[in-house]
Motif scaffolding. Structure first.
Motif, PDB file in Angstrom:
ATOM      1  N   LYS A 110       0.791  -1.226   0.000  1.00  0.00           N
ATOM      2  CA  LYS A 110       0.000   0.000   0.000  1.00  0.00           C
ATOM      3  C   LYS A 110       0.828   1.283   0.000  1.00  0.00           C
ATOM      4  CE  LYS A 110      -3.902  -2.205   2.306  1.00  0.00           C
ATOM      5  NZ  LYS A 110      -4.764  -2.273   3.524  1.00  0.00           N
ATOM      6  N   LYS A 357      -8.908   8.598   1.437  1.00  0.00           N
ATOM      7  CA  LYS A 357      -7.832   8.180   0.540  1.00  0.00           C
ATOM      8  C   LYS A 357      -8.090   6.788  -0.023  1.00  0.00           C
ATOM      9  CE  LYS A 357      -4.020  10.959   2.379  1.00  0.00           C
ATOM     10  NZ  LYS A 357      -2.655  10.925   2.980  1.00  0.00           N
ATOM     11  N   SER A 358      -8.601   5.887   0.813  1.00  0.00           N
ATOM     12  CA  SER A 358      -8.842   4.522   0.336  1.00  0.00           C
ATOM     13  C   SER A 358      -9.916   4.498  -0.740  1.00  0.00           C
ATOM     14  CB  SER A 358      -9.242   3.617   1.503  1.00  0.00           C
ATOM     15  OG  SER A 358     -10.427   4.081   2.121  1.00  0.00           O
ATOM     16  N   SER A 361      -8.428   6.002  -3.940  1.00  0.00           N
ATOM     17  CA  SER A 361      -7.483   5.057  -4.533  1.00  0.00           C
ATOM     18  C   SER A 361      -8.238   3.986  -5.309  1.00  0.00           C
ATOM     19  CB  SER A 361      -6.621   4.412  -3.445  1.00  0.00           C
ATOM     20  OG  SER A 361      -5.781   3.425  -3.984  1.00  0.00           O
ATOM     21  N   ARG A 362      -9.327   3.488  -4.712  1.00  0.00           N
ATOM     22  CA  ARG A 362     -10.164   2.499  -5.404  1.00  0.00           C
ATOM     23  C   ARG A 362     -10.801   3.094  -6.648  1.00  0.00           C
ATOM     24  NH1 ARG A 362     -15.383   2.212  -5.636  1.00  0.00           N
ATOM     25  NH2 ARG A 362     -15.734   3.547  -3.819  1.00  0.00           N
ATOM     26  N   ARG A 364      -9.827   5.584  -8.546  1.00  0.00           N
ATOM     27  CA  ARG A 364      -8.843   5.776  -9.631  1.00  0.00           C
ATOM     28  C   ARG A 364      -8.500   4.449 -10.293  1.00  0.00           C
ATOM     29  NH1 ARG A 364      -5.969  10.519 -10.136  1.00  0.00           N
ATOM     30  NH2 ARG A 364      -6.568  12.191  -8.698  1.00  0.00           N
ATOM     31  N   LYS A 365      -8.357   3.408  -9.497  1.00  0.00           N
ATOM     32  CA  LYS A 365      -8.039   2.092 -10.052  1.00  0.00           C
ATOM     33  C   LYS A 365      -9.185   1.614 -10.949  1.00  0.00           C
ATOM     34  CE  LYS A 365      -6.442  -0.932  -7.170  1.00  0.00           C
ATOM     35  NZ  LYS A 365      -6.413  -1.968  -6.083  1.00  0.00           N
TER      36      LYS A 365
END
Length: 557
Positions: A110, A357-358, A361-362, A364-365
């Motif tokens: 991470k 943030k999590s 991040s998901r 964007r992925k």
């Protein structure tokens, strides 16, 4: 041997970890204004000019604290020395890794910081023998339902019951524990529609092959009545495994090890694409589920079954962790099978929470997966997200993407279906403030004045073979070079921003990484204008489908 004794021994043998490490100081002290003071076990530098923080742990109990200590030391160094994170290396050295391996692996997975671990081996005479590099273990990824799915058909409830049992055996024998079976019930007129479609296909075959054998013709038509009166379907999808798990299972049961190695060694595909390819290989290994007929499924096929052909959901059966997650709804599962998380590379829907943030991040992925072959919109959206992340007064933000990568098929659907507007490629990011709303709109706009004919497109992008074009539709219609086809026929992927405040609207067009003032337009009208200006191209497209589409999604060449 105590931890401080090991530290003192290792200080003089840093080469056991890596050649070129030079000790700066033992028990290096860094004061801190924002937390407790820090004493770094071994503070060193490497031959690339980077600082190296070495944290030593002697027992499983102490190992649990290692990650916390490293993060504290990292911030202490940044507080005391003008240093960037990529100028620091973090190293954990431990004699026990049982308790440490999972948090260490999660930290490595991470973070962007350079983190390494070493197993320190000590002899019975309490001498340092060596330090072996610790390999992080593969941890469970976020839930991703594969876009490589299966559709098994059944003639009656008895064969359906056996089908459910054989599906359970199939997935368990392939080491897949997390999967879903959607039991679909056929519409009342399904058999009649399939008969008409297949009869037309058979008539085409008889005509093209000049078959004159009456008994053969009658047998072909009889087979339609006997074998296509399906009453049920089991539509299945499984959660993707880790790459290591796929390799382990496929090495045991696959008949094509060279193909597996080719997939693993391919450096040009994304991680998701690689997992999807491995999953396809796995579900194509025997023994297969029992059924009266089978075909490979895709998110777009599932949508066709339910939304166009009229199959009804009879029951959704979940297994493994999908069953254990009591907060996971059937609606969410169905949406993910349809590719709402970007796995289909066609659709995406999510609410955005910039403070998490999590979540981002998901997001964007998933957007990157959805737009893996549409870098234009992907770059636009990521720039928008970067700008929005700096704004703290956002009340709500949602993102919706429809990215069908087959413009020829899209034009056909847009111009022939009553709900054709729903098939226009687009994306929307809606941002709500207290007194204002921003609406980002992705759309296709015309960028050429010259007219292009369909036979030019088939010649340039399908080798002049119409069969190749229709073949692409059998696996969902996704065409990786769709952007090139769009440019060839005169379409471009664009983005507009509309700001609405007190019924006053202002428009901005995205150009050269900035939104500049522009005239108010209705984005979806742009492709409609293109269709009107290219009437001959659109008529040719629809004529081809009229001649070769025997029923929705079924083609005869």
């Amino acid at each position: 041997m105590k931890e401080d004794e090991i530290r003192d021994l290792l200080a003089g043998k840093l080469h056991l970890i890596q050649e070129g490490l030079i000790l700066i100081e033992k028990e290096k002290y860094f004061p801190s204004l924002i937390g407790t003071r820090s004493f770094i076990d071994l503070f060193a530098k490497d031959n690339n000019g980077k600082f190296v923080i070495i944290e030593l742990k002697r027992s499983n109990a102490a190992a649990r604290e290692a990650i916390h200590e490293l993060l504290k030391y990292l911030e202490a160094i940044k507080e005391n020395i003008s240093v960037k994170e990529d100028e620091i290396r973090l190293i954990i050295v431990s004699t026990e890794w049982e308790e440490l391996l999972v948090p260490f692996s999660s930290f490595v997975q991470k973070t962007n910081i350079n983190v390494e671990g070493f197993q320190l081996n000590i002899s019975s005479e309490e001498a340092l023998i060596n330090a072996e590099k610790t390999k992080p273990v593969s941890l469970i990824e976020d839930r991703v339902l594969s876009a490589v799915q299966m559709a098994h058909y059944y003639l009656d409830s008895k064969s359906l019951e056996q089908g459910v049992l054989s599906h359970n055996y199939f997935f368990n024998s392939h080491s897949i524990q997390d999967y879903v079976l959607i039991i679909l019930k056929a519409p009342l007129d399904y058999h009649a529609r399939i008969k008409d479609s297949l009869a037309k296909s058979i008539d085409d075959i008889i005509s093209k092959l000049e078959i004159n054998d009456e008994s053969r013709i009658n047998q072909m038509k009889k087979n339609i009545d006997e074998h296509y009166d399906f009453k049920y379907m089991i539509y299945s999808a499984n959660q993707l495994l880790s790459e290591e798990k796929y390799i382990e299972v496929l090495n045991k049961i696959s008949e094509y090890p060279e193909l597996i190695n080719e997939i693993i060694e391919d450096r040009e595909v994304t991680k998701l694409d690689k997992l999807e390819q491995l999953n396809e290989q796995l579900i194509n290994c025997e023994p297969f589920p029992e059924s009266d007929y089978v075909e490979i499924g895709t998110p777009s096929k599932y949508s066709k079954f339910v939304n166009i052909e009229g199959w009804e959901i009879h029951e959704i059966k979940r297994f493994g962790r999908l069953k254990e997650n009591k907060l996971l709804t059937d609606e969410t599962i169905e949406n993910e099978i349809l590719g709402s998380a970007g796995t289909s590379r066609e659709k995406y829907n999510s609410e955005l929470f910039f403070h998490s943030k999590s979540t981002m991040s998901r997001v964007r992925k998933e957007i990157s997966n959805c737009l893996s072959n549409n870098n234009v919109w992907k770059n636009h959206i990521f720039h928008i997200l970067d700008e929005l992340s700096t704004i703290h007064s956002i009340k709500k933000c949602t993102c919706s993407i429809y990215n069908p990568m087959n413009i020829i098929y899209s034009i056909h659907l847009i111009t022939t279906r009553p709900d054709g507007v729903l098939y226009i490629p687009s994306y929307q990011i809606i941002v709500e403030f207290d007194d204002e709303t921003w609406f980002y709109a992705g759309y296709l706009g015309s960028n050429l004045s010259n007219k292009v004919k369909l036979n030019e497109v088939i010649q340039n992008f399908y080798g002049g073979d119409l069969f190749e074009f229709f073949l692409s539709l059998t696996w969902g219609g996704y065409v990786e070079n769709n952007l090139e086809i769009c440019r060839h026929i005169g379409l471009a992927y664009n983005t507009m921003l509309f700001k609405i405040k007190n019924d006053v609207r202002s428009a901005f067009k995205y150009e050269n990484y900035a939104f500049i003032p522009a005239e108010l337009i209705f984005p979806l009208h742009e492709i409609i204008n293109f269709i009107e200006d290219n009437e001959e191209l659109c008529d040719d497209i629809n004529k081809v489908f009229e001649d070769h589409e025997t029923s929705p999604g079924v083609f005869s060449i």
